[in-house]
Design a protein around this motif. Structure first.
Motif, PDB file in Angstrom:
ATOM      1  N   ALA A   5       0.860  -1.180   0.000  1.00  0.00           N
ATOM      2  CA  ALA A   5       0.000   0.000   0.000  1.00  0.00           C
ATOM      3  C   ALA A   5       0.898   1.233   0.000  1.00  0.00           C
ATOM      4  O   ALA A   5       2.126   1.133  -0.024  1.00  0.00           O
ATOM      5  N   ARG A   6       0.283   2.414   0.030  1.00  0.00           N
ATOM      6  CA  ARG A   6       1.062   3.644   0.022  1.00  0.00           C
ATOM      7  C   ARG A   6       1.845   3.830   1.319  1.00  0.00           C
ATOM      8  O   ARG A   6       2.834   4.537   1.360  1.00  0.00           O
ATOM      9  N   ARG A   7       1.373   3.194   2.397  1.00  0.00           N
ATOM     10  CA  ARG A   7       2.104   3.274   3.658  1.00  0.00           C
ATOM     11  C   ARG A   7       2.819   1.945   3.901  1.00  0.00           C
ATOM     12  O   ARG A   7       2.314   0.874   3.548  1.00  0.00           O
ATOM     13  N   THR A   8       3.983   1.988   4.483  1.00  0.00           N
ATOM     14  CA  THR A   8       4.739   0.785   4.802  1.00  0.00           C
ATOM     15  C   THR A   8       4.282   0.263   6.153  1.00  0.00           C
ATOM     16  O   THR A   8       4.249   1.012   7.134  1.00  0.00           O
TER      17      THR A   8
ATOM     18  N   HIS B 265      -5.132 -11.771 -15.147  1.00  0.00           N
ATOM     19  CA  HIS B 265      -5.089 -11.884 -13.688  1.00  0.00           C
ATOM     20  C   HIS B 265      -3.682 -11.600 -13.173  1.00  0.00           C
ATOM     21  O   HIS B 265      -3.502 -10.924 -12.152  1.00  0.00           O
ATOM     22  N   ALA B 266      -2.678 -12.110 -13.880  1.00  0.00           N
ATOM     23  CA  ALA B 266      -1.289 -11.864 -13.473  1.00  0.00           C
ATOM     24  C   ALA B 266      -0.939 -10.385 -13.600  1.00  0.00           C
ATOM     25  O   ALA B 266      -0.300  -9.804 -12.711  1.00  0.00           O
ATOM     26  N   ALA B 267      -1.354  -9.762 -14.701  1.00  0.00           N
ATOM     27  CA  ALA B 267      -1.065  -8.339 -14.899  1.00  0.00           C
ATOM     28  C   ALA B 267      -1.765  -7.487 -13.853  1.00  0.00           C
ATOM     29  O   ALA B 267      -1.183  -6.542 -13.309  1.00  0.00           O
ATOM     30  N   ALA B 268      -3.025  -7.811 -13.566  1.00  0.00           N
ATOM     31  CA  ALA B 268      -3.782  -7.027 -12.592  1.00  0.00           C
ATOM     32  C   ALA B 268      -3.150  -7.102 -11.217  1.00  0.00           C
ATOM     33  O   ALA B 268      -3.029  -6.085 -10.510  1.00  0.00           O
TER      34      ALA B 268
ATOM     35  N   GLY C 249      -0.362   0.030  -5.612  1.00  0.00           N
ATOM     36  CA  GLY C 249      -1.116   0.149  -4.369  1.00  0.00           C
ATOM     37  C   GLY C 249      -2.563   0.530  -4.583  1.00  0.00           C
ATOM     38  O   GLY C 249      -3.292   0.790  -3.623  1.00  0.00           O
ATOM     39  N   ARG C 250      -3.013   0.531  -5.821  1.00  0.00           N
ATOM     40  CA  ARG C 250      -4.397   0.906  -6.109  1.00  0.00           C
ATOM     41  C   ARG C 250      -5.337  -0.288  -5.943  1.00  0.00           C
ATOM     42  O   ARG C 250      -4.936  -1.429  -6.155  1.00  0.00           O
ATOM     43  N   PRO C 251      -6.606  -0.051  -5.605  1.00  0.00           N
ATOM     44  CA  PRO C 251      -7.592  -1.138  -5.591  1.00  0.00           C
ATOM     45  C   PRO C 251      -7.880  -1.610  -7.006  1.00  0.00           C
ATOM     46  O   PRO C 251      -7.560  -0.934  -7.987  1.00  0.00           O
ATOM     47  N   GLN C 252      -8.505  -2.781  -7.102  1.00  0.00           N
ATOM     48  CA  GLN C 252      -8.722  -3.381  -8.419  1.00  0.00           C
ATOM     49  C   GLN C 252      -9.552  -2.502  -9.341  1.00  0.00           C
ATOM     50  O   GLN C 252      -9.363  -2.522 -10.560  1.00  0.00           O
ATOM     51  N   ALA C 253     -10.469  -1.741  -8.784  1.00  0.00           N
ATOM     52  CA  ALA C 253     -11.340  -0.917  -9.623  1.00  0.00           C
ATOM     53  C   ALA C 253     -10.635   0.322 -10.165  1.00  0.00           C
ATOM     54  O   ALA C 253     -11.200   1.031 -10.997  1.00  0.00           O
TER      55      ALA C 253
ATOM     56  N   LEU D 147     -11.959  -4.669 -15.124  1.00  0.00           N
ATOM     57  CA  LEU D 147     -12.143  -6.050 -14.708  1.00  0.00           C
ATOM     58  C   LEU D 147     -13.615  -6.289 -14.396  1.00  0.00           C
ATOM     59  O   LEU D 147     -14.239  -5.508 -13.675  1.00  0.00           O
ATOM     60  N   SER D 148     -14.148  -7.369 -14.928  1.00  0.00           N
ATOM     61  CA  SER D 148     -15.514  -7.743 -14.587  1.00  0.00           C
ATOM     62  C   SER D 148     -15.558  -8.237 -13.145  1.00  0.00           C
ATOM     63  O   SER D 148     -14.516  -8.444 -12.503  1.00  0.00           O
ATOM     64  N   SER D 149     -16.751  -8.454 -12.625  1.00  0.00           N
ATOM     65  CA  SER D 149     -16.872  -8.914 -11.239  1.00  0.00           C
ATOM     66  C   SER D 149     -16.218 -10.274 -11.048  1.00  0.00           C
ATOM     67  O   SER D 149     -15.548 -10.523 -10.038  1.00  0.00           O
ATOM     68  N   TRP D 150     -16.367 -11.165 -12.035  1.00  0.00           N
ATOM     69  CA  TRP D 150     -15.746 -12.484 -11.868  1.00  0.00           C
ATOM     70  C   TRP D 150     -14.231 -12.394 -12.006  1.00  0.00           C
ATOM     71  O   TRP D 150     -13.499 -13.142 -11.342  1.00  0.00           O
ATOM     72  N   GLU D 151     -13.739 -11.465 -12.831  1.00  0.00           N
ATOM     73  CA  GLU D 151     -12.292 -11.288 -12.936  1.00  0.00           C
ATOM     74  C   GLU D 151     -11.711 -10.711 -11.649  1.00  0.00           C
ATOM     75  O   GLU D 151     -10.621 -11.113 -11.220  1.00  0.00           O
ATOM     76  N   GLN D 152     -12.440  -9.799 -11.020  1.00  0.00           N
ATOM     77  CA  GLN D 152     -11.977  -9.269  -9.743  1.00  0.00           C
ATOM     78  C   GLN D 152     -11.910 -10.375  -8.696  1.00  0.00           C
ATOM     79  O   GLN D 152     -10.964 -10.440  -7.909  1.00  0.00           O
ATOM     80  N   ALA D 153     -12.912 -11.257  -8.702  1.00  0.00           N
ATOM     81  CA  ALA D 153     -12.886 -12.387  -7.770  1.00  0.00           C
ATOM     82  C   ALA D 153     -11.709 -13.306  -8.074  1.00  0.00           C
ATOM     83  O   ALA D 153     -11.057 -13.828  -7.161  1.00  0.00           O
ATOM     84  N   ALA D 154     -11.423 -13.494  -9.368  1.00  0.00           N
ATOM     85  CA  ALA D 154     -10.306 -14.354  -9.749  1.00  0.00           C
ATOM     86  C   ALA D 154      -8.970 -13.754  -9.324  1.00  0.00           C
ATOM     87  O   ALA D 154      -8.060 -14.468  -8.892  1.00  0.00           O
ATOM     88  N   VAL D 155      -8.816 -12.435  -9.450  1.00  0.00           N
ATOM     89  CA  VAL D 155      -7.577 -11.780  -9.036  1.00  0.00           C
ATOM     90  C   VAL D 155      -7.403 -11.885  -7.519  1.00  0.00           C
ATOM     91  O   VAL D 155      -6.302 -12.120  -7.017  1.00  0.00           O
ATOM     92  N   THR D 156      -8.496 -11.725  -6.788  1.00  0.00           N
ATOM     93  CA  THR D 156      -8.435 -11.876  -5.328  1.00  0.00           C
ATOM     94  C   THR D 156      -8.003 -13.286  -4.961  1.00  0.00           C
ATOM     95  O   THR D 156      -7.186 -13.490  -4.059  1.00  0.00           O
TER      96      THR D 156
END
Length: 349
Positions: free
Chosen positions: A183-186, A236-239, A247-251, A302-311
């Motif tokens: 994240a942005r903070r250590t 998924h690997a790139a995301a 440090g950004r969220p998936q969206a 990312l679609s909803s299922w892709e976000q779930a897959a990345v998680t």
């Protein structure tokens, strides 16, 4: 085509020994009695060190059952990882449907394709070869020369990440150390110690988002090996690589580009991409271009299922979300508030 008419195992041994990803050459050993249209694509992915999650959910691994997507993933990884020569053993057992996909992959990537056929040439292969220009070798000496050739793709250079050294990171090991998603903070030492107790595993520190150096430290190298070995879908690997770097969220992830500059930029962009992440991000870019070649640069959608897959891919790499500072304060307020009703009871009466 290397034609082993007498079914001499020496030909197979030479083909297996030709596997040299660092030179841009892989040997694919097809899974016996696997007739699904995508099964040979899975073998190609494994030959590049890309594995499907063994217990993955439909969101995480369902795409692999779709032949078109699985073969597109193989093409994207081949382009990103500079694979220019593919050797396929036991070609006499490959179905005509698999040959169609394999030769389409050859046309798409421009790779050099070498087939090792034992015994009589099957009719399915003979029918495909009749429409192509190809060379046949029959002797072991000629096979060695053919199998040692490199393909048209540029071989990996010293500046590229040695992704082929990641094989030891699959399958996951019991009790292996974990990481926080940067994240942005250590995270402080107290954060790491608390996480270690909660996860019942060692939690290794990583650089903060936007502070990864070109040369990975020991912990970053371990994480990079997991990313390369445990995620087979290029997007998924790139995301996940972009999440780690920015440090950004998936969206809110930037689109996968591979700018190699070191100029200052918005911390959400991946300028000066470390080599360990560049191949992952480039594979995602290649996959997207194969899907929609005219798509311009923009955020990664990312679609909803892709976000779930990345998680799920993050969990497979033992990457966990860093709790927000406010959540800890919220729990403190909840605990202190739980004692107040006892003090306020007399007033209620």
């Amino acid at each position: 085509m290397v034609h082993d008419r007498s079914d001499d195992y020496a030909f197979m041994a030479v083909a297996l020994a030709a596997h040299s990803p660092q030179a841009g050459r892989i040997t694919v050993h097809p899974t016996p009695v696997a007739g699904a249209p995508a099964s040979l694509a899975h073998d190609v992915l494994r030959s590049m060190g890309k594995h499907l999650l063994p217990d993955g959910s439909p969101e995480a691994v369902g795409w692999a059952a779709q032949a078109e997507i699985a073969w597109r993933a193989a093409a994207a990884w081949m382009s990103a990882l500079r694979i220019g020569h593919v050797v396929v053993t036991r070609a006499h057992r490959i179905s005509s449907r698999h040959f169609e996909h394999l030769f389409a992959l050859r046309e798409l990537t421009g790779m050099r394709l070498t087939l090792l056929c034992h015994g009589p040439v099957p009719s399915a292969l003979a029918a495909v070869l009749s429409a192509l220009e190809y060379e046949t070798v029959h002797t072991l000496a000629a096979a060695r020369r053919t199998l040692a050739a490199t393909g048209p793709a540029d071989p990996p250079t010293a500046a590229r990440f040695a992704w082929w050294e990641a094989a030891a990171q699959f399958p996951p090991h019991a009790g292996e150390p974990c990481f926080w998603l940067p994240a942005r903070r250590t995270p402080s030492r107290v954060d790491l110690q608390a996480a270690s107790r909660r996860l019942e595993a060692a939690v290794l520190p990583l650089p903060a988002a936007g502070r990864f150096s070109p040369e990975p430290d020991e912990h970053t190298l371990l994480l990079a090996h997991r990313l390369h070995a445990r995620i087979a879908h290029p997007i998924h690997a790139a995301a996940l690589a972009l999440r780690i770097l920015t440090g950004r969220p998936q969206a809110q992830l930037p689109g996968p580009t591979t700018r190699g500059t070191n100029t200052p930029t918005d911390p959400g962009r991946q300028a000066g991409t470390p080599p360990w992440a560049a191949g992952l991000i480039e594979a995602g870019l290649c996959f997207g271009n194969l899907d929609r070649p005219t798509r311009g640069e923009g955020p990664l959608r990312l679609s909803s299922w892709e976000q779930a897959a990345v998680t799920e891919a993050a969990r497979a790499c033992a990457l966990h979300e860093l709790p927000a500072p406010g959540s800890r304060r919220g729990r403190t307020r909840s605990r202190s508030g739980s004692a107040r009703p006892g003090r306020s009871t007399p007033t209620t009466r």
